[in-house]
Design a protein around this motif. Structure first.
Motif, PDB file in Angstrom:
ATOM      1  N   GLU A  33      -8.831  17.393  -7.914  1.00  8.11           N
ATOM      2  CA  GLU A  33      -9.787  16.761  -8.821  1.00  8.11           C
ATOM      3  C   GLU A  33      -9.110  15.795  -9.788  1.00  8.11           C
ATOM      4  N   GLN A  34      -7.938  16.188 -10.326  1.00  8.33           N
ATOM      5  CA  GLN A  34      -7.254  15.360 -11.316  1.00  8.33           C
ATOM      6  C   GLN A  34      -6.655  14.097 -10.700  1.00  8.33           C
ATOM      7  N   GLU A  35      -6.511  14.071  -9.367  1.00 11.33           N
ATOM      8  CA  GLU A  35      -5.923  12.910  -8.694  1.00 11.33           C
ATOM      9  C   GLU A  35      -6.971  12.060  -7.976  1.00 11.33           C
ATOM     10  N   GLU A  36      -8.190  12.539  -7.899  1.00  7.37           N
ATOM     11  CA  GLU A  36      -9.198  11.896  -7.066  1.00  7.37           C
ATOM     12  C   GLU A  36      -9.502  10.468  -7.524  1.00  7.37           C
ATOM     13  N   SER A  37      -9.692  10.263  -8.834  1.00  2.00           N
ATOM     14  CA  SER A  37     -10.089   8.946  -9.322  1.00  2.00           C
ATOM     15  C   SER A  37      -9.081   7.867  -8.926  1.00  2.00           C
ATOM     16  N   GLU A  38      -7.805   8.115  -9.169  1.00  2.00           N
ATOM     17  CA  GLU A  38      -6.782   7.110  -8.853  1.00  2.00           C
ATOM     18  C   GLU A  38      -6.689   6.868  -7.352  1.00  2.00           C
ATOM     19  N   MET A  39      -6.722   7.947  -6.554  1.00  2.00           N
ATOM     20  CA  MET A  39      -6.612   7.803  -5.100  1.00  2.00           C
ATOM     21  C   MET A  39      -7.817   7.045  -4.535  1.00  2.00           C
ATOM     22  N   VAL A  40      -9.007   7.348  -5.043  1.00  2.00           N
ATOM     23  CA  VAL A  40     -10.217   6.693  -4.542  1.00  2.00           C
ATOM     24  C   VAL A  40     -10.216   5.211  -4.904  1.00  2.00           C
ATOM     25  N   GLN A  41      -9.670   4.850  -6.061  1.00  2.00           N
ATOM     26  CA  GLN A  41      -9.564   3.436  -6.411  1.00  2.00           C
ATOM     27  C   GLN A  41      -8.697   2.695  -5.394  1.00  2.00           C
ATOM     28  N   HIS A  42      -7.563   3.290  -5.012  1.00  2.00           N
ATOM     29  CA  HIS A  42      -6.697   2.680  -4.002  1.00  2.00           C
ATOM     30  C   HIS A  42      -7.403   2.591  -2.647  1.00  2.00           C
ATOM     31  N   LEU A  43      -8.156   3.631  -2.295  1.00  2.78           N
ATOM     32  CA  LEU A  43      -8.867   3.627  -1.023  1.00  2.78           C
ATOM     33  C   LEU A  43      -9.973   2.577  -0.995  1.00  2.78           C
ATOM     34  N   LEU A  44     -10.611   2.352  -2.146  1.00  6.61           N
ATOM     35  CA  LEU A  44     -11.642   1.324  -2.206  1.00  6.61           C
ATOM     36  C   LEU A  44     -11.032  -0.051  -1.897  1.00  6.61           C
ATOM     37  N   VAL A  45      -9.868  -0.315  -2.464  1.00  6.62           N
ATOM     38  CA  VAL A  45      -9.177  -1.581  -2.193  1.00  6.62           C
ATOM     39  C   VAL A  45      -8.855  -1.692  -0.699  1.00  6.62           C
ATOM     40  N   ALA A  46      -8.364  -0.613  -0.110  1.00  9.17           N
ATOM     41  CA  ALA A  46      -8.023  -0.621   1.319  1.00  9.17           C
ATOM     42  C   ALA A  46      -9.268  -0.794   2.175  1.00  9.17           C
ATOM     43  N   MET A  93       0.853  -1.194   0.000  1.00 13.48           N
ATOM     44  CA  MET A  93       0.000   0.000   0.000  1.00 13.48           C
ATOM     45  C   MET A  93       0.881   1.234   0.000  1.00 13.48           C
ATOM     46  N   GLU A  94       0.422   2.283  -0.673  1.00  9.10           N
ATOM     47  CA  GLU A  94       1.154   3.542  -0.681  1.00  9.10           C
ATOM     48  C   GLU A  94       0.931   4.273   0.641  1.00  9.10           C
ATOM     49  N   ALA A  95       1.931   5.019   1.071  1.00 10.42           N
ATOM     50  CA  ALA A  95       1.853   5.735   2.344  1.00 10.42           C
ATOM     51  C   ALA A  95       0.706   6.747   2.349  1.00 10.42           C
ATOM     52  N   GLU A  96       0.529   7.430   1.224  1.00 13.05           N
ATOM     53  CA  GLU A  96      -0.530   8.446   1.162  1.00 13.05           C
ATOM     54  C   GLU A  96      -1.906   7.803   1.315  1.00 13.05           C
ATOM     55  N   VAL A  97      -2.079   6.618   0.732  1.00 14.86           N
ATOM     56  CA  VAL A  97      -3.350   5.904   0.842  1.00 14.86           C
ATOM     57  C   VAL A  97      -3.606   5.501   2.291  1.00 14.86           C
ATOM     58  N   PHE A  98      -2.583   4.960   2.965  1.00 16.74           N
ATOM     59  CA  PHE A  98      -2.756   4.559   4.365  1.00 16.74           C
ATOM     60  C   PHE A  98      -3.032   5.774   5.248  1.00 16.74           C
ATOM     61  N   GLY A  99      -2.397   6.901   4.943  1.00 21.87           N
ATOM     62  CA  GLY A  99      -2.657   8.121   5.710  1.00 21.87           C
ATOM     63  C   GLY A  99      -4.102   8.573   5.580  1.00 21.87           C
ATOM     64  N   ASP A 100      -4.647   8.513   4.338  1.00 18.49           N
ATOM     65  CA  ASP A 100      -6.051   8.890   4.133  1.00 18.49           C
ATOM     66  C   ASP A 100      -6.982   7.884   4.807  1.00 18.49           C
ATOM     67  N   LEU A 101      -6.577   6.601   4.816  1.00 20.66           N
ATOM     68  CA  LEU A 101      -7.369   5.574   5.484  1.00 20.66           C
ATOM     69  C   LEU A 101      -7.455   5.858   6.979  1.00 20.66           C
ATOM     70  N   LEU A 102      -6.327   6.190   7.607  1.00 25.08           N
ATOM     71  CA  LEU A 102      -6.332   6.529   9.027  1.00 25.08           C
ATOM     72  C   LEU A 102      -7.189   7.755   9.303  1.00 25.08           C
ATOM     73  N   THR A 103      -7.070   8.770   8.449  1.00 23.66           N
ATOM     74  CA  THR A 103      -7.874   9.992   8.618  1.00 23.66           C
ATOM     75  C   THR A 103      -9.358   9.651   8.636  1.00 23.66           C
ATOM     76  N   PHE A 104      -9.782   8.791   7.715  1.00 24.60           N
ATOM     77  CA  PHE A 104     -11.203   8.405   7.681  1.00 24.60           C
ATOM     78  C   PHE A 104     -11.594   7.648   8.940  1.00 24.60           C
ATOM     79  N   MET A 105     -10.726   6.745   9.405  1.00 29.89           N
ATOM     80  CA  MET A 105     -11.067   5.946  10.570  1.00 29.89           C
ATOM     81  C   MET A 105     -11.211   6.793  11.833  1.00 29.89           C
TER      82      MET A 105
END
Length: 340
Positions: free
Chosen positions: A257-270, A235-247
């Protein structure tokens, strides 16, 4: 002359206050003058009364004077709102007089509002030069020798003071407190290493939010997590950081906006990996807005792999258009989709 009217239609968490409350009751009455040319035989100063109607518990009528109420308004139509009842208590009201066009809409140039008037004292109130007869007769608002005026009446009710204590309950700020706890690392008792970055967190918070983390941190597996840093290699560090923020906050951080789709795909997997169903649904909803010819195949494969039924349906709906399907089939993602 015919009339019709519809039925009548309000810091610190603890404080003491008072309020002055003024109530109102509003309704409207529609007056249609049929046979206008014949009403012009009525002499100056004489009125034709509409049938009575009720607003605010009082009876009212409209006075239509086709040749004006006085000599100086003899070339005009005068209109007045009159109180029909004899009442001892003050009846204060305002009224809006509006000429209606053939579609029943108010004509702005012939819409006038009275001042607040005590009708129990003055009896009537209105406009002695509502519209010049010559102007009305040349306008499209007079059709088949008829025209219509609407009267919106607002009656002031009793004014009273409320002096009871008012309790103002602020919105929940639990998410802010938990977000501060994550940022401060105060009381943190577990660490994760993702790539070269280390994250500090609280076992009890993660366990409360995720059954997977609960098993990892508080279950039989916890012996291996008490002292060492827990590595997460896929997992990428940025994805895990966003996961912790949500939790901790139940919210996602702002994304470009231009990065949202890719980041959200990674977050869905997490989210699927750690059994965070609400986060998973949030990601599905966001990805539905990013489905296009370039991403449809990839998002569909992701939805299939992680059992995202709503997202899969959205992809199928997009692909149901023959032009969209043709464009997607020419994309590299479609080849990946067919192989997997």
């Amino acid at each position: 002359m015919t009339t019709s009217s519809p039925a009548a239609a309000d810091g610190a968490p603890w404080r003491s206050s008072s309020a002055i409350v003024a109530g109102t009751v509003s309704s409207y009455h529609v007056l249609k003058v049929v046979g206008y040319s014949r009403t012009k035989d009525v002499a100056n100063g004489k009125a034709i009364k509409s049938r009575p109607f009720l607003v605010g518990g009082c009876k009212w009528h409209v006075e239509y004077q086709p040749n004006g109420d006085k000599e100086k308004s003899i070339d005009f139509i005068s209109l007045y709102l009159a109180l029909d009842d004899n009442v001892e208590e003050p009846v204060k009201a305002t009224a809006k007089f509006s000429l209606l066009d053939q579609d029943g809409k108010m004509v702005p140039s012939y819409s006038y509002t009275t001042i607040l008037n005590n009708f129990s004292e003055n009896g009537t109130w209105g406009f002695h030069k509502f519209i010049k007869r010559e102007v009305l007769e040349k306008s499209e608002h007079l059709k088949d020798d008829s025209f219509t005026v609407r009267f919106d009446v607002t009656v002031m009710k009793d004014i009273h003071t409320q002096g009871t204590p008012i309790i103002v309950v602020p919105p929940s700020d639990m998410h802010r407190h938990f977000g501060d706890l994550l940022l401060s690392k105060e009381g943190a008792d577990v660490k994760f290493r993702i790539r070269k970055k280390t994250f500090s967190a609280h076992r009890s918070v993660l366990a409360a939010r995720s059954a997977v983390f609960k098993k990892m941190l508080l279950g039989p597996m916890k012996e291996g997590t008490t002292t060492s840093v827990i590595p997460i290699d896929d997992m990428e560090a940025e994805v895990f950081g966003d996961l912790l923020t949500f939790m901790y906050t139940d919210e996602l951080p702002d994304m470009k906006e231009q990065e949202e789709s890719e980041m959200v795909q990674h977050l869905l997997v997490a989210a699927d990996r750690y059994n965070l169903e609400r986060l998973k649904l949030i990601c599905e909803d966001k990805l539905c807005k990013h489905i296009d010819t370039g991403s449809a195949a990839t998002i569909l494969a992701l939805a299939e792999q992680h059992n995202c039924h709503g997202l899969k349906e959205a992809c199928f709906e997009f692909l149901s258009a023959s032009t969209a399907l043709k464009a997607v089939m020419e994309n590299d993602g479609f080849e990946y989709l067919t192989k997997n």
